[in-house]
Write a protein that holds these residues in place. Structure first.
Motif, mmCIF file in Angstrom:
data_model
loop_
_atom_site.group_PDB
_atom_site.id
_atom_site.type_symbol
_atom_site.label_atom_id
_atom_site.label_comp_id
_atom_site.label_asym_id
_atom_site.label_seq_id
_atom_site.Cartn_x
_atom_site.Cartn_y
_atom_site.Cartn_z
ATOM 1 N N ALA A 156 2.145 30.471 35.325
ATOM 2 C CA ALA A 156 1.067 29.481 35.454
ATOM 3 C C ALA A 156 -0.278 30.163 35.675
ATOM 4 C CB ALA A 156 1.374 28.521 36.599
ATOM 5 N N LEU A 157 -0.302 31.200 36.510
ATOM 6 C CA LEU A 157 -1.552 31.930 36.751
ATOM 7 C C LEU A 157 -2.010 32.659 35.490
ATOM 8 C CD1 LEU A 157 -0.853 33.363 40.324
ATOM 9 C CD2 LEU A 157 -2.384 31.477 39.699
ATOM 10 N N LEU A 185 5.064 30.704 39.462
ATOM 11 C CA LEU A 185 3.616 30.820 39.625
ATOM 12 C C LEU A 185 2.992 31.860 38.702
ATOM 13 C CD1 LEU A 185 3.203 30.531 43.503
ATOM 14 C CD2 LEU A 185 2.897 28.769 41.761
ATOM 15 N N ALA A 214 9.212 25.707 34.602
ATOM 16 C CA ALA A 214 8.120 26.671 34.738
ATOM 17 C C ALA A 214 7.241 26.652 33.497
ATOM 18 C CB ALA A 214 8.683 28.076 34.954
ATOM 19 N N LEU A 245 9.302 31.959 43.183
ATOM 20 C CA LEU A 245 7.866 31.709 43.158
ATOM 21 C C LEU A 245 7.182 32.539 42.080
ATOM 22 C CD1 LEU A 245 7.008 31.497 46.972
ATOM 23 C CD2 LEU A 245 7.060 29.631 45.309
ATOM 24 N N ARG A 246 7.598 33.807 41.959
ATOM 25 C CA ARG A 246 7.012 34.641 40.907
ATOM 26 C C ARG A 246 7.354 34.091 39.529
ATOM 27 N NH1 ARG A 246 8.499 39.062 44.295
ATOM 28 N NH2 ARG A 246 10.451 39.310 43.120
#
Length: 231
Positions: free
Chosen positions: A34-35, A31, A85, A27-28
């Motif tokens: 993307a963040l 995400l 990603a 997830l890291r």
């Protein structure tokens, strides 16, 4: 002779790469880029709107051209560890650039219409994944995916440049800018072809670049098509 028992630490040590820790790591890895792209994209989008009034007239399109935004999205996609990603990061960057540009325009007292917001949001969703994945495939020299990826990136740059030269040269002072932009797209494609070497890969890269460039000119140059796309 008896076999010595393994140390207690070995029995107690958890297996690496499994369970909640692995999921959190994934997830890291997906995400976090993307963040980051969303935050940087929003800030640069606001700056883009203001930069239109700061830059000299001859290079004013640099503030909010599709090429500039795609370059930003591609660079932010490189902060990701994988092509999927990177695709998500590039899409987040383009959506945020568009939202930031609209916010900056409103702060400056201009109205950023819903039509423009909808069109460029749709463009971000369509263009973001291939741009974000493409930079990873080109960097990794993927034999199958590298050629079309190189074609996409070169086609975006050359396509906007071609539209400027063919359509905008007589009505705006941006002719030299778009001429340089077109040349950069062609040079980038030539460089990619030299690295690809294989005739089949070169043919695919050129075909994709031409298709993307033509699509750019058609979509940019047809107001009715523009209206149909955004509904």
């Amino acid at each position: 002779m008896t076999t010595p028992a393994p140390p207690l630490t070995a029995l107690a040590a958890p297996r690496r790469g499994r369970g909640p820790d692995r999921r959190r790591g994934v997830l890291r890895g997906v995400l976090a880029p993307a963040l980051l792209a969303a935050g940087v994209g929003t800030a640069l989008g606001v700056l883009t709107s203001y930069a239109q009034g700061w830059l000299p007239e001859q290079v004013a399109p640099l503030a909010n051209s599709s090429t500039s935004w795609c370059v930003v999205a591609a660079l932010l996609a490189l902060t990701a560890r994988s092509a999927p990603a990177g695709a998500l990061a590039a899409t987040a960057a383009l959506l945020s650039l568009n939202a930031g540009y609209g916010l900056g325009s409103e702060l400056r007292g201009y109205v950023y219409g819903s039509q423009g917001l909808a069109f460029w949001s749709l463009a971000a969703v369509v263009a973001g994944p291939p741009v974000g994945a493409a930079v990873h495939w080109v960097r990794q020299r993927r034999r199958l995916l590298g050629p079309p990826a190189a074609g996409v990136l070169a086609g975006v740059v050359a396509g906007e440049g071609a539209y400027g030269v063919l359509v905008l040269a007589d009505v705006t002072p941006y002719g030299p800018y778009h001429g340089v932009q077109l040349a950069l797209g062609v040079v980038g494609l030539a460089w990619a072809c030299v690295r690809l070497r294989r005739p089949a890969g070169v043919a695919v890269a050129v075909a994709v670049a031409v298709a993307v460039a033509v699509a750019f000119v058609v979509v940019y140059g047809d107001p009715q098509l523009f209206s149909q796309v955004v509904g």
